[in-house]
Design a protein around this motif. Structure first.
Motif, mmCIF file in Angstrom:
data_model
loop_
_atom_site.group_PDB
_atom_site.id
_atom_site.type_symbol
_atom_site.label_atom_id
_atom_site.label_comp_id
_atom_site.label_asym_id
_atom_site.label_seq_id
_atom_site.Cartn_x
_atom_site.Cartn_y
_atom_site.Cartn_z
ATOM 1 N N ILE A 225 -3.464 -3.143 13.089
ATOM 2 C CA ILE A 225 -4.545 -3.189 12.011
ATOM 3 C C ILE A 225 -4.855 -4.439 11.687
ATOM 4 N N LEU A 226 -3.660 -5.351 11.493
ATOM 5 C CA LEU A 226 -4.056 -6.768 10.991
ATOM 6 C C LEU A 226 -4.682 -7.517 12.299
ATOM 7 N N ARG A 289 -10.891 1.128 -1.079
ATOM 8 C CA ARG A 289 -9.938 0.388 -0.328
ATOM 9 C C ARG A 289 -10.389 -0.909 0.118
ATOM 10 N N PRO A 290 -9.695 -2.065 0.485
ATOM 11 C CA PRO A 290 -10.148 -3.401 0.450
ATOM 12 C C PRO A 290 -11.041 -3.299 1.785
ATOM 13 N N LEU A 291 -10.495 -2.765 2.743
ATOM 14 C CA LEU A 291 -11.410 -2.731 4.178
ATOM 15 C C LEU A 291 -12.737 -2.098 3.877
ATOM 16 N N THR A 292 -12.681 -1.208 2.971
ATOM 17 C CA THR A 292 -14.412 -0.515 2.817
ATOM 18 C C THR A 292 -14.981 -1.399 1.697
ATOM 19 N N ARG A 293 -14.502 -2.375 1.166
ATOM 20 C CA ARG A 293 -15.161 -3.361 0.491
ATOM 21 C C ARG A 293 -15.620 -4.348 1.281
ATOM 22 N N ASP A 405 -5.945 3.002 9.353
ATOM 23 C CA ASP A 405 -5.096 2.369 8.660
ATOM 24 C C ASP A 405 -4.608 3.699 7.554
ATOM 25 N N ILE A 406 -5.477 4.420 7.135
ATOM 26 C CA ILE A 406 -5.005 5.675 6.377
ATOM 27 C C ILE A 406 -4.339 6.631 6.976
#
Length: 411
Positions: A225-226, A289-293, A405-406
């Motif tokens: 993911i990273l 979540r951070p990725l959504t933002r 990620d989820i």
């Protein structure tokens, strides 16, 4: 109504109240340092107007600046995981201050371009150390507020800096460099006297942050993911970097001699928007979540720069564009560090953060090269249209990564 406003204000401010005292010192240091960050903001205009560089030559220099920053970040990330954060940070910042101060003695010579490469190298080396230090000082629950607060500090400084730099640009060019050096030295003194070196035994180790004794690249490979996010940040940085290359060139073309001053106003407006919206966006998106933002931020990148496809020669049009891409900047900048820090091993914090600085530097280095070519052969509208499409594509890619990620965490 007054009670509702009072409760809303309290809920927005509360996350910033419980942070460690060292974070507030770093916040103050960021304000001072970025208030004097004159050279980076006006580099494009400086090279074209006073050193007589063409668009292609300016693009090449800016690409070299990006490469220099990446090299510095690589060195800084390696050093910060091997030695004390504070000692390394102070040494590198001192070297950065020295190199930019020298520029003030030769303000209109091509040597300035080479000295700025040295300055950028040491400046880039400091950044992963800064992020690693902030991560050491905070828990996962505190990091969103901590990264947000330091980002606010950057923009409080930037809100005043470019306007002053716009004045210096036309009248006292050497002080663009001397002012940068003086504020860097002030930052060094704050960190020297008010921040203690974190003790290794007391550094927080939380979920997803356990030690990983493999190499940095293998540790990243084990976190796909990273790894994918690292690739995406290259292209996100490419879009954002248009504000320091294509945007000032277009403003200079439209507004002529008034261009540098108006560009300073645009950059200060950018900083004011950050100051006003950062706490509010942090509050509104607190359950996301951070990725959504970050994905939402990429959409605003696309919309903000995409507006400039319509070449309306009015300052208000550029302010609307800036409001949109700045919203994207806030969502990206305040959540990227949180996401990376919450997924990297504690013994790779410096190196992982340097890696992500390198990927962003790659985007910055790529931007002027590609943009210079596009501007010469296709024009501004094509460049901004490409940013629009790319922003939406990256947002979709991040939404997919977020689902993965989820899934990995729940499986």
């Amino acid at each position: 109504m007054i009670r509702w406003i009072s409760r809303l204000s309290a809920s927005i401010i509360n996350p910033y109240r419980s942070l460690p005292s060292s974070v507030y010192i770093l916040f103050l240091a960021r304000i001072i340092n970025r208030m004097g960050d004159f050279a980076n903001f006006f580099l494009t205009l400086y090279l074209t107007r006073y050193l007589g560089f063409s668009e292609k030559q300016t693009g090449l220099v800016l690409s070299l600046v990006g490469i220099s920053m990446m090299a510095g970040a690589l060195m800084g990330g390696r050093l910060t995981d091997l030695a004390g954060r504070k000692k390394i940070m102070l040494t590198l910042q001192s070297l950065a201050a020295l190199s930019v101060m020298i520029c003030g003695f030769v303000p209109d010579r091509p040597l300035v371009a080479w000295l700025l490469l040295v300055f950028t190298f040491f400046n880039g080396a400091v950044r992963p150390i800064n992020t690693a230090l902030l991560t050491d000082l905070t828990s996962q629950e505190q990091r969103s507020a901590a990264f947000s607060l330091l980002y606010l500090g950057i923009n409080i400084g930037v809100s005043a800096g470019p306007i002053l730099a716009g004045f210096l640009f036309n009248h006292y060019r050497q002080w663009i460099f001397w002012g940068d050096g003086i504020t860097t030295i002030t930052t060094i003194l704050l960190i020297l006297f008010f921040i203690r070196e974190p003790e290794t035994s007391k550094i927080r180790v939380e979920q997803n942050e356990e030690h990983d004794n493999s190499s940095t690249l293998k540790a990243l490979w084990n976190r796909p993911i990273l790894a994918w996010y690292a690739l995406i940040t290259v292209f996100a940085s490419f879009i954002y970097s248009q504000n320091s290359f294509t945007l000032p060139l277009q403003i200079l073309k439209i507004f002529g001699d008034k261009g540098p001053r108006f560009f300073g106003i645009i950059m200060s407006f950018n900083a004011v928007v950050v100051i006003v919206l950062t706490p509010l966006l942090n509050h509104l998106c607190r359950r996301k979540r951070p990725l959504t933002r970050i994905a939402l931020g990429y959409i605003f990148y696309g919309l903000g720069f995409g507006l400039l496809m319509f070449q309306i020669p009015h300052g208000f049009w550029f302010l609307i564009s800036t409001l949109l891409w700045t919203t994207g900047e806030i969502l990206d900048a305040t959540n990227s560090g949180v996401f990376v820090s919450n997924h990297c091993p504690v013994n790779h914090r410096g190196r992982f953060n340097s890696l992500f600085l390198i990927t962003r530097g790659g985007g910055r280095a790529l931007a002027p090269l590609v943009s210079g070519f596009v501007l010469e052969y296709l024009g501004y509208s094509w460049m901004w249209g490409f940013c629009l499409v790319l922003g939406f594509f990256l947002a979709g890619s991040l939404k997919y990564l977020n689902k993965e990620d989820i899934r990995r965490k729940t499986s």
